[in-house]
Motif scaffolding. Structure first.
Motif, mmCIF file in Angstrom:
data_model
loop_
_atom_site.group_PDB
_atom_site.id
_atom_site.type_symbol
_atom_site.label_atom_id
_atom_site.label_comp_id
_atom_site.label_asym_id
_atom_site.label_seq_id
_atom_site.Cartn_x
_atom_site.Cartn_y
_atom_site.Cartn_z
ATOM 1 N N ASP A 1 0.846 -1.194 0.000
ATOM 2 C CA ASP A 1 0.000 0.000 0.000
ATOM 3 C C ASP A 1 0.882 1.244 0.000
ATOM 4 O OD1 ASP A 1 -2.324 1.441 -0.113
ATOM 5 O OD2 ASP A 1 -2.799 1.269 2.022
ATOM 6 N N ASP B 1 -5.501 3.428 11.695
ATOM 7 C CA ASP B 1 -6.687 3.051 10.925
ATOM 8 C C ASP B 1 -6.486 1.824 10.035
ATOM 9 O OD1 ASP B 1 -7.860 5.280 12.039
ATOM 10 O OD2 ASP B 1 -7.534 6.556 10.270
ATOM 11 N N ASN B 2 -5.235 1.382 9.890
ATOM 12 C CA ASN B 2 -4.959 0.294 8.937
ATOM 13 C C ASN B 2 -4.043 -0.772 9.527
ATOM 14 O OD1 ASN B 2 -6.065 1.413 6.119
ATOM 15 N ND2 ASN B 2 -5.069 3.114 7.190
ATOM 16 N N MET B 3 -4.366 -1.206 10.737
ATOM 17 C CA MET B 3 -3.532 -2.208 11.390
ATOM 18 C C MET B 3 -3.556 -3.542 10.642
ATOM 19 S SD MET B 3 -1.660 -1.070 13.730
ATOM 20 C CE MET B 3 -1.096 -2.691 14.306
ATOM 21 N N ASP B 4 -4.612 -3.791 9.868
ATOM 22 C CA ASP B 4 -4.651 -5.022 9.083
ATOM 23 C C ASP B 4 -3.541 -5.025 8.041
ATOM 24 O OD1 ASP B 4 -5.964 -2.848 7.867
ATOM 25 O OD2 ASP B 4 -7.063 -4.182 6.513
ATOM 26 N N VAL B 5 -3.220 -3.856 7.503
ATOM 27 C CA VAL B 5 -2.111 -3.735 6.548
ATOM 28 C C VAL B 5 -0.781 -3.739 7.286
ATOM 29 C CG1 VAL B 5 -1.027 -2.251 4.809
ATOM 30 C CG2 VAL B 5 -3.523 -2.445 4.909
ATOM 31 N N ASN C 1 0.121 -5.019 10.047
ATOM 32 C CA ASN C 1 0.499 -6.330 10.598
ATOM 33 C C ASN C 1 1.066 -7.288 9.553
ATOM 34 O OD1 ASN C 1 -0.098 -5.911 13.347
ATOM 35 N ND2 ASN C 1 -2.286 -6.287 12.991
ATOM 36 N N GLN C 2 0.943 -6.931 8.277
ATOM 37 C CA GLN C 2 1.466 -7.788 7.215
ATOM 38 C C GLN C 2 2.909 -7.476 6.844
ATOM 39 O OE1 GLN C 2 -1.141 -8.366 3.720
ATOM 40 N NE2 GLN C 2 -2.713 -7.232 4.845
ATOM 41 N N LYS D 1 1.337 0.443 19.613
ATOM 42 C CA LYS D 1 0.953 -0.928 19.237
ATOM 43 C C LYS D 1 2.057 -1.930 19.589
ATOM 44 C CE LYS D 1 -2.866 0.567 17.329
ATOM 45 N NZ LYS D 1 -4.209 0.241 17.878
#
Length: 343
Positions: A193, A211-215, A217-218, A240
């Motif tokens: 991203d 707002d984008n911890m899903d990204v 964490n990758q 975090k």
């Protein structure tokens, strides 16, 4: 007594005659002080830490060379920057130096300046279609290459990275991204991203993390467009409990960026010796004002015209060389860089 009075009278007459002779200086021998070169300098803003240093060094060098500098701060407002340049045109400045807000928004007002015989310098950022008399900056594509190499050398196990960049209105951003992306492709690393912070507003980098911890964490690594963005990014990562785990790079060698390098939460920064850039820019501004030859320069396209260009080399700064490059050069003090580290 008469002899003393006569002698005193003679002295007074001689003094008066001497004064009258001094007043009778031919007008042809009166030296008129030469008017100083006038330089207008319009900054994007002073949100980015380094701009204050650029300003101070440029003004100091220009004054040393006999010029006066009028510095204006547009505070990130394009219309305000246009007004400032129009003001400089009205004041008949000899040279206008511009750190542009929007690469596509100043061509028309630059043309107004050039039509009046005023020389224009694009400082650090190119103005598209402006046909400036000089562009002076660092090798921004190389900045991106340095960032990419630093992350690859630090290790990217997931082969995934995130980019938190500056605004697309800044030409340098695209060049940095190009350099960084080339290194990622060469090492089979996926950029999952890309975020662009409008107006270099650093808080947007922190907001992205929240707002984008899903990204987040990758990825193993995050490229930040400068150290201001890296500051907000790493603060959010710290909340975090990921600061120092996810590798972060930046540029500009801001004090906080250098502190994070010795603390271990930032892998590297790119040092751009702004003193050298600002001094060179001031020297070229004086030459342009005097109509002197700039010498043999390379050219870079502004999208329409070939612009004479001076491009300086950036320097990678990490934990191994920070003392030599940053502290020994006097860019930051030892006690400031190591403020939070016991040695």
């Amino acid at each position: 007594m008469k002899r003393k009075s006569f002698s005193l009278l003679l002295v007074i007459v001689c003094v008066l005659c001497g004064c009258s002779k001094k007043q009778e200086i031919p007008e042809d021998n009166i030296q008129v002080e030469e008017e100083k070169i006038q330089i207008g300098m319009s900054f994007d803003s002073f949100v980015i830490e380094r701009w204050q240093r650029d300003r101070d060094v440029f003004v100091s060098k220009a004054k040393e060379l006999g010029a006066e500098v009028n510095v204006q701060n547009a505070n990130g407002d394009l219309s305000e920057q246009i007004s400032q340049i129009e003001y400089f045109v009205k004041k008949k400045m000899d040279v206008i130096v511009i750190i542009c807000i929007n690469a596509d928004g100043l061509a028309d007002v630059v043309k107004k300046a050039k039509d009046q015989g005023i020389k224009v310098i694009c400082y650090d950022r190119m103005i598209n279609g402006g046909n400036a008399d000089l562009y002076i900056s660092f090798d921004n594509e190389q900045v991106g290459v340095m960032m990419g190499k630093a992350l690859v050398e630090a290790g990217i196990e997931t082969k995934k990275v995130l980019m938190l960049c500056g605004p697309t209105t800044d030409n340098n951003v695209a060049m940095v991204e190009k350099g960084f992306s080339s290194v990622m492709r060469a090492n089979n690393v996926e950029i999952i991203d890309v975020m662009h912070a409008e107006g270099w507003k650093a808080e947007q980098a922190g907001d992205y993390i929240y707002d984008n911890m899903d990204v987040v964490n990758q990825v193993d690594a995050i490229m930040c467009g400068n150290d201001c963005l890296a500051t907000q990014c790493i603060r959010a990562l710290a909340e975090k409990r990921l600061a120092g785990i996810i590798k972060v790079v930046g540029q500009d060698a801001d004090l906080e960026g250098c502190q994070r390098i010795v603390e271990g939460t930032q892998v590297m920064t790119v040092y751009k010796p702004v003193e050298k850039l600002a001094q060179r820019a001031a020297e070229y501004a004086i030459k342009l004002a005097k109509g002197e030859d700039l010498g043999e320069l390379s050219t870079i396209s502004d999208g329409v015209y070939k612009v004479p260009s001076v491009v300086l080399e950036p320097i990678t700064v990490n934990a191994l060389n920070i003392d030599n490059i940053i502290i020994n050069s006097g860019y930051h003090l030892y006690e400031d860089v190591y403020l939070n580290v016991s040695r």
